[in-house]
Scaffold this active site. Sequence first.
Site, PDB file in Angstrom:
ATOM      1  CG  ASP A  53       7.221  17.422  73.994  1.00 57.85           C
ATOM      2  OD1 ASP A  53       6.360  17.896  73.210  1.00 57.85           O
ATOM      3  OD2 ASP A  53       8.149  18.120  74.435  1.00 57.85           O
TER       4      ASP A  53
HETATM    5  C1  NOJ Z   1       7.048  20.279  71.616  1.00 58.97           C
HETATM    6  C2  NOJ Z   1       7.358  21.016  72.866  1.00 58.97           C
HETATM    7  O1  NOJ Z   1       8.468  20.434  73.533  1.00 58.97           O
HETATM    8  C3  NOJ Z   1       6.199  21.097  73.827  1.00 58.97           C
HETATM    9  O2  NOJ Z   1       6.551  21.899  74.919  1.00 58.97           O
HETATM   10  C4  NOJ Z   1       4.975  21.595  73.121  1.00 58.97           C
HETATM   11  O3  NOJ Z   1       3.919  21.730  74.022  1.00 58.97           O
HETATM   12  C5  NOJ Z   1       4.655  20.630  72.007  1.00 58.97           C
HETATM   13  N1  NOJ Z   1       5.754  20.588  71.073  1.00 58.97           N
HETATM   14  C6  NOJ Z   1       3.375  21.006  71.275  1.00 58.97           C
HETATM   15  O4  NOJ Z   1       3.573  22.105  70.500  1.00 58.97           O
END
Ligand code: NOJ
Length: 760
Positions: free
Chosen positions: A294
């Site tokens: 993430d």
């Molecule tokens: C953080 C989020 O937790 C995740 O779900 C997302 O895909 C990414 N940012 C990218 O935006």
Amino acid sequence: MKSRNTIIGLFSLFVVANAYAQRKPHLDSKKTIEERITLLMNEMTVEEKVGQMNQYNWSWDVTGPAPKGGVSKLKLDHLRQGWVGSLLSVRGAKEVRAVQKIAVEETRLGIPLIIGFDVIHGYKTLSPIPLAEAASWDLEAIRKSTAIAAAEASAAGINWAFGPNVDISRDPRWGRIMEAAGEDPYLGSKIATARVKGFQGDNLAENNTIAACAKHFAAYGFVESGREYNTVDISNATLYNVVLPPFKAAKDAGVRTMMNAFNLLNGIPATSNSFLQRDILKGKWDFDGFVVSDWASIKETVTHGFAKDGSEAVQKSVMAGSDMDMESYLYVAELVKLVNDKKVKIELVDDAVRRILRVKYELGLFDDPYKYCDEAREKTTIGSQFNNEGVLDMAKKSIVLLKNENQLLPLKKSGQKIALIGALANDKTSPLGSWRIASNDNTAVSVLEGMQKYKGNQLTYDKGTDVTVGKTTFVQELEFNTTDKSGFEAAKNAAQNADVVVMVLGEHGFQSGEGRSRTNIDLPGNQQELLEEIFKVNKNIVLVLNNGRPLTIPWASENIPTIVEAWQLGTQSGNAIAEVLYGDYNPSGKLPISFPRNVGQIPIYYNHFGTGRPVNSDTNVFWSHYSDVENTPLYVFGHGLSYTSFGYSNLKINKAVFEKDEPVKVSVTVTNTGKYEGKEVVQLYIRDLNGSLVRPVKELKGFELVNLKIGETKIINFTLTNAELGFFDNNGNYLVESGMFKVFVGTNSNDVLESEFELK
Ligand code: NOJ
């Protein structure tokens, strides 16, 4: 002449492509994907391999902490050097073509980029938030709505969705509860499958299908006290029985990628968690896609106190199976050195790169890197009538009728004075929710607009009060709780003169979603006060809720005759709500999550364990309860009414005693006993009465969505097999144990018929 030229043109293209393929054998589409990957990897330097494992956020769509200045040049340099395997958040056929061109034409090996984007419930034409879609229990509708999202995103250059979010959660304080399918692993697994199929279709190489990403692996939905990015500490049995099933379902449906999670799981960051990623996902489950971290979660393992510095963070994360680094900037900075110093085996890097390249090949990017960059298709696909009709259909199916006393609904179509009240009734932004990066403000159909299409009644509108104070954006902390009551009087006057009052209350679209946990989940601001004031002058209130999470609404539930849960329904929100209010669509949604009476009850979920002192224990005070509120939720899991009514009878099990592998056949008779044609979700639950690990008091193990005409009766059949009757122990072993089982079938998790059988 023209066609002769075309033939010559195509022929020369073929000759050039062929020559190209001979020079670059990994482009030879006659070879298998694995052969092509091997050929390509033979040519790659360690730097280029690590580059494939590096993902950068590209544009203005920052969905995490924004990086400090000067980064773009660095990113561009890295892109040109072939040190970037993927970008996120670049969008638009033209924009994606431009970056793809750099990767394909300017880098030494010309490896195309995979382009990721948060396609959470649509791209530009938005369907309901995922929690709302889950309320439809309609798997085919969910698949179709996801396919619309894939069609639009792929037309805008995107070939990888960061979805579905399959995080089971029992905590409505957590802002991201809106983003997944609710509290139940069985329903969550079925929906995970539908969404993966919706994104990926039958053939990933089609230009309107994209790679899906099941996230967040794992247990992010269990963050303590519902606070975003917090710790998770749960038993392995809960992990195996509740958290992992939707991920396993996604894997079995062929999901090509997974994203790991920000949280610690039992003391180890999910991102650096070898048990999760190596032992379970890539080991036991034999997942052959890739895992992306993430946003900055690799770097955050240092902040967690797990890795001592960036280098160790990389070492631990690669070893644990995180194949791609999203926005930590660390793989690209540290991994080559770690390999050279023999601190990370090159085989681990090779394995990660092979996985990433595999997905790129499957998408067909090596055969045509620009296949998602067709501006003509982009124009005709995005916002098409077909897509709008699709999300409208999904929106209607997602609405849950919580209460309908005195049959206030459906509304009469003429001769009525209707007072529409509430800022959300005239809000064209909130229904889009918080995950709507490609969709502009003010593009949803409001409830006011939807209701104005019904011209037979006299409709007035007053906002009464505001939901937010000031401007709202994705990346900023907002002020929500207005105290201004200057609009109350006008709203009360309108209500006083109306036959029916429709009040649209709830949360602003940016009050739920990532980074938006709340400890108070009552109606925000002074909306509760407004509701009570209006009630004093007119009791015929239809309360329409717009929200991204269960809200605590005990007063409304007791006093307001009719309550409609309409979530955040996306682009066609107002049309869907109006059709339901006017009875052109008979609601059939069922809650995918329990609604608590107050926050003190949280976590409250239907599939809890029993206690040694349940209700009706033979003791005055020493039993499991609160002294100030009942144990039960306000609205149970699976609850949802219709304008018609359904009768259940004749619950039958084909035998009393079964061998372990024998299918258990259950049937029930359901009759439409009311005055409208309607759909019902017939739900089957079991309870394994005693086990080597105690089993929940109820577990959903089957459901069927059935349409019944007025007076019509149908027999609904279910089959229970080992897949439904067993459970995982703390070591991840699946056990099917002998003993007595109860079977419950009904209209929700509480109102059920009951029978039992024995498993020998
Ligand atoms: C953080 C989020 O937790 C995740 O779900 C997302 O895909 C990414 N940012 C990218 O935006």
